[in-house]
Design a protein around this motif. Structure first.
Motif, PDB file in Angstrom:
ATOM      1  N   ARG A 171       0.963  -1.359   0.181  1.00 47.51           N
ATOM      2  CA  ARG A 171       0.039   0.058  -0.108  1.00 47.51           C
ATOM      3  C   ARG A 171       0.971   1.349   0.086  1.00 47.51           C
ATOM      4  NH1 ARG A 171      -1.574  -3.200   4.091  1.00 47.51           N
ATOM      5  NH2 ARG A 171      -3.341  -4.420   3.638  1.00 47.51           N
ATOM      6  N   SER A 173       1.112   5.972  -0.376  1.00 39.86           N
ATOM      7  CA  SER A 173      -0.025   7.163  -0.405  1.00 39.86           C
ATOM      8  C   SER A 173       0.359   7.508  -1.915  1.00 39.86           C
ATOM      9  CB  SER A 173       0.597   8.257   0.631  1.00 39.86           C
ATOM     10  OG  SER A 173       2.030   8.349   0.351  1.00 39.86           O
ATOM     11  N   GLN A 181       0.337   0.542   7.625  1.00 39.30           N
ATOM     12  CA  GLN A 181      -1.256   0.073   7.847  1.00 39.30           C
ATOM     13  C   GLN A 181      -2.362   0.779   7.046  1.00 39.30           C
ATOM     14  OE1 GLN A 181      -1.728   1.340  12.113  1.00 39.30           O
ATOM     15  NE2 GLN A 181      -1.995   3.477  11.565  1.00 39.30           N
ATOM     16  N   ILE A 182      -3.673   0.173   6.975  1.00 40.67           N
ATOM     17  CA  ILE A 182      -4.513   0.541   6.011  1.00 40.67           C
ATOM     18  C   ILE A 182      -5.127   1.806   6.721  1.00 40.67           C
ATOM     19  CG2 ILE A 182      -6.626   0.131   5.168  1.00 40.67           C
ATOM     20  CD1 ILE A 182      -5.970  -2.928   5.063  1.00 40.67           C
ATOM     21  N   ASN A 184      -7.854   4.624   7.720  1.00 37.37           N
ATOM     22  CA  ASN A 184      -9.183   4.762   7.919  1.00 37.37           C
ATOM     23  C   ASN A 184     -10.290   5.591   6.778  1.00 37.37           C
ATOM     24  OD1 ASN A 184      -8.904   3.034  10.283  1.00 37.37           O
ATOM     25  ND2 ASN A 184      -8.867   5.034  11.633  1.00 37.37           N
ATOM     26  N   TYR A 188      -5.455   5.841  -1.424  1.00 38.30           N
ATOM     27  CA  TYR A 188      -4.224   5.267  -1.430  1.00 38.30           C
ATOM     28  C   TYR A 188      -4.338   4.299  -2.706  1.00 38.30           C
ATOM     29  CZ  TYR A 188      -6.322   1.379   1.245  1.00 38.30           C
ATOM     30  OH  TYR A 188      -7.131   0.292   1.557  1.00 38.30           O
ATOM     31  N   GLU A 190      -3.031   0.506  -3.535  1.00 41.74           N
ATOM     32  CA  GLU A 190      -2.835  -0.925  -3.029  1.00 41.74           C
ATOM     33  C   GLU A 190      -2.649  -1.966  -4.290  1.00 41.74           C
ATOM     34  OE1 GLU A 190      -4.333  -4.262   0.182  1.00 41.74           O
ATOM     35  OE2 GLU A 190      -5.603  -2.553  -0.345  1.00 41.74           O
ATOM     36  N   ILE A 195      -7.600   2.849  -4.162  1.00 42.58           N
ATOM     37  CA  ILE A 195      -8.744   2.365  -2.994  1.00 42.58           C
ATOM     38  C   ILE A 195      -8.938   3.790  -2.490  1.00 42.58           C
ATOM     39  CG2 ILE A 195      -9.030   1.351  -1.069  1.00 42.58           C
ATOM     40  CD1 ILE A 195      -8.134  -0.554  -3.308  1.00 42.58           C
ATOM     41  N   LYS A 197     -11.276   5.316   0.639  1.00 45.15           N
ATOM     42  CA  LYS A 197     -12.028   4.938   1.850  1.00 45.15           C
ATOM     43  C   LYS A 197     -12.685   6.256   2.250  1.00 45.15           C
ATOM     44  CE  LYS A 197     -10.432   0.728   3.770  1.00 45.15           C
ATOM     45  NZ  LYS A 197      -9.966   0.163   5.044  1.00 45.15           N
TER      46      LYS A 197
END
Length: 198
Positions: A171, A173, A181-182, A184, A188, A190, A195, A197
């Motif tokens: 993953r 930026s 880490q993913i 929230n 980003y 992946e 992706i 969110k």
């Protein structure tokens, strides 16, 4: 609203950068015949292996349009130099030349070396498979002006575009930092896919 506009702008810039990179061609560094150019003087043609930089890419783009012919003269008892009539980008570094080096000087002069010199200029490549004496004979060293023709050589080492490569795992930026880490929220990349969110 400002945050949404900022996210859209960042995403647009990242996707634009990725699209620009996808069309770049890369030569395999381990392939010795990666990119070559032909040099012809007095009816004899030799091969020059080019290095990878923006100068050689620009030179090859010009050679795709047609051969470049220019007059080259002896200078300093170590090179034949001549103005090629176009300006190429420079990638200057401190270099000590040896016989066979092909150098860009001041963006528009190509120097074909038959002896040693130290200066700051751009390396383009090296004449292959010739001794120092053979290079001197080929360049008519010390013999006055010669007509030099540069033409496209083979490009057998060009294996793939960056778009053909498998996307890196993990993953990242949008500015290319690897994420531990993913997130929230946010956008980003992946495994090469965007992706979002919320």
């Amino acid at each position: 609203m400002k945050r949404l506009v900022l996210h859209i702008y960042i995403m647009f810039m990242a996707l634009t950068a990725m699209a620009c990179q996808s069309n770049e061609v890369e030569a395999t560094p381990s392939d010795k015949s990666a990119i070559t150019m032909n040099i012809t003087i007095n009816g004899k043609t030799v091969s020059c292996q080019l290095v990878e930089n923006s100068s050689t890419r620009a030179l090859l783009a010009q050679l795709e349009k047609g051969d470049i012919t220019y007059e080259a003269d002896d200078y300093g008892n170590f090179e034949k130099v001549g103005n090629i009539g176009i300006s190429l980008p420079q990638n200057n570094e401190s270099i000590t030349t040896t016989a066979g080096d092909v150098i860009l000087y001041q963006g528009n002069n190509i120097c074909l070396y038959y002896d040693t010199n130290s200066w700051t200029f751009t390396r383009l490549g090296k004449i292959e498979g010739m001794s120092k004496e053979e290079i001197k004979t080929f360049l008519y060293a010390g013999g006055g002006s010669v007509k030099v023709t540069l033409s496209s050589g083979s490009a057998t080492g060009i294996k793939q575009t960056l778009a053909d490569r498998k996307a890196p795992n993990g993953r990242y930026s949008l500015d290319g930092r690897k994420l531990k880490q993913i997130p929230n929220k946010g956008v980003y990349i992946e495994n090469g896919k965007k992706i979002v969110k919320k």
